[in-house]
Scaffold this active site. Structure first.
Site, mmCIF file in Angstrom:
data_model
loop_
_atom_site.group_PDB
_atom_site.id
_atom_site.type_symbol
_atom_site.label_atom_id
_atom_site.label_comp_id
_atom_site.label_asym_id
_atom_site.label_seq_id
_atom_site.Cartn_x
_atom_site.Cartn_y
_atom_site.Cartn_z
ATOM 1 N N LYS A 8 -1.156 -14.116 -18.589
ATOM 2 C CA LYS A 8 -2.121 -13.470 -17.502
ATOM 3 C C LYS A 8 -2.793 -12.457 -18.493
ATOM 4 O O LYS A 8 -2.094 -11.942 -19.613
ATOM 5 C CB LYS A 8 -1.584 -12.720 -16.443
ATOM 6 C CG LYS A 8 -0.606 -11.908 -16.502
ATOM 7 C CD LYS A 8 -0.092 -11.365 -15.194
ATOM 8 C CE LYS A 8 0.839 -10.252 -15.049
ATOM 9 N NZ LYS A 8 0.062 -9.199 -15.651
ATOM 10 N N GLY B 234 1.727 -1.114 -11.250
ATOM 11 C CA GLY B 234 0.939 -2.041 -11.678
ATOM 12 C C GLY B 234 0.910 -3.417 -11.414
ATOM 13 O O GLY B 234 0.340 -3.733 -10.360
ATOM 14 N N CYS B 235 1.338 -4.114 -12.315
ATOM 15 C CA CYS B 235 1.334 -5.644 -12.207
ATOM 16 C C CYS B 235 2.227 -6.235 -11.020
ATOM 17 O O CYS B 235 1.955 -7.140 -10.413
ATOM 18 C CB CYS B 235 1.540 -6.257 -13.413
ATOM 19 S SG CYS B 235 0.435 -6.058 -14.683
ATOM 20 N N VAL B 236 3.368 -5.480 -10.947
ATOM 21 C CA VAL B 236 4.326 -5.954 -9.680
ATOM 22 C C VAL B 236 3.451 -5.725 -8.448
ATOM 23 O O VAL B 236 3.348 -6.399 -7.621
ATOM 24 C CB VAL B 236 5.532 -5.105 -9.383
ATOM 25 C CG1 VAL B 236 6.168 -5.307 -8.304
ATOM 26 C CG2 VAL B 236 6.519 -5.796 -10.838
ATOM 27 N N THR C 173 0.660 -7.940 -7.776
ATOM 28 C CA THR C 173 1.051 -9.454 -7.571
ATOM 29 C C THR C 173 1.561 -9.561 -6.170
ATOM 30 O O THR C 173 1.354 -10.536 -5.547
ATOM 31 C CB THR C 173 2.093 -9.872 -8.507
ATOM 32 O OG1 THR C 173 1.659 -9.858 -9.905
ATOM 33 C CG2 THR C 173 2.806 -11.094 -8.392
#
Length: 221
Positions: free
Chosen positions: A131, A163-165, A168
């Site tokens: 990603k 951030g990405c957690v 998502t």
């Protein structure tokens, strides 16, 4: 806006202990989505400027719940970020800084892009996606993969919590999935960011649970 002298951890603990908070709960079929458990973020011994450890057993827990899910034929997904040599695919996200440690300088095939060696990834059955933006859903096949497998519950692990957690988990809810974040399986650079985002996720977008709750559900199903 409420002003307070409490720490982010104290605020999270109070929100988490609220018995009136209704959980989304588990559905009937889970998928484990492990967000960027790669060396750039999990190995402070190698990459001290970008990696972080919240729970020292994070990778062990991620590996164990992934193995447990796999034995029951539940889908397991791994994502990592990496970019072209000229970072042309990093977009605006890659323009804020440009140092050897910058996000867009995680290159394809680099040590920073590699998954942590403590993780067991079965390339025959696990989905592995590269990603380029925060959410594991953005411009990856994740949504169609989960639809094909008739998943209704997404277990999100990895980093960073803020951030990405978080991205998502928000996208998971937006796609209609019950979203579960096992607290021992996510990490961030600073406890303030970590706990502030766990609080926000718990109040709005996901169930924050002990990882044992995931083990118990998998064993029971």
């Amino acid at each position: 806006m409420v002003a307070t002298d409490k720490t982010a951890k104290q605020i999270f603990e109070e929100a988490y202990a609220n018995p009136a908070r209704r959980a989304f709960g588990f559905g009937t079929k889970i998928a484990i989505v492990n967000v960027d458990p790669q060396k750039a973020y999990t190995r402070p011994d190698l990459f001290p400027k970008t990696a972080y450890v919240t729970d020292p057993l994070q990778c062990e827990y991620i590996d164990r719940i992934s193995k447990a899910a796999r034995t029951k034929n539940y889908p397991v997904v791994w994502t990592h970020v990496s970019y072209m040599e000229n970072a042309a695919d990093a977009g605006i996200w890659g323009t804020r800084t440009d140092t050897p440690d910058s996000l867009q300088n995680i290159k394809y095939g680099s040590d920073r892009a590699e998954f942590d060696d403590r993780l067991t990834i079965d390339q025959n059955v696990d989905a592995i996606y590269t990603k380029r933006m925060p959410s594991a859903f953005f411009e990856t096949p994740l949504a169609s993969f989960l639809t094909w497998h008739k998943v209704d519950t997404v277990i999100v692990t990895g980093g960073s919590t803020s951030g990405c957690v978080r991205a998502t988990a928000v996208d998971s809810l937006s796609h209609g999935y019950r979203t579960i974040v096992p607290m021992e399986c996510v990490a961030d650079k600073h406890e303030s960011y970590h706990y502030a985002n766990l609080t926000d996720l718990h109040l709005k977008y996901a169930d924050i649970v002990p990882v044992q709750a995931v083990f118990d559900w998998i064993e029971a199903h």
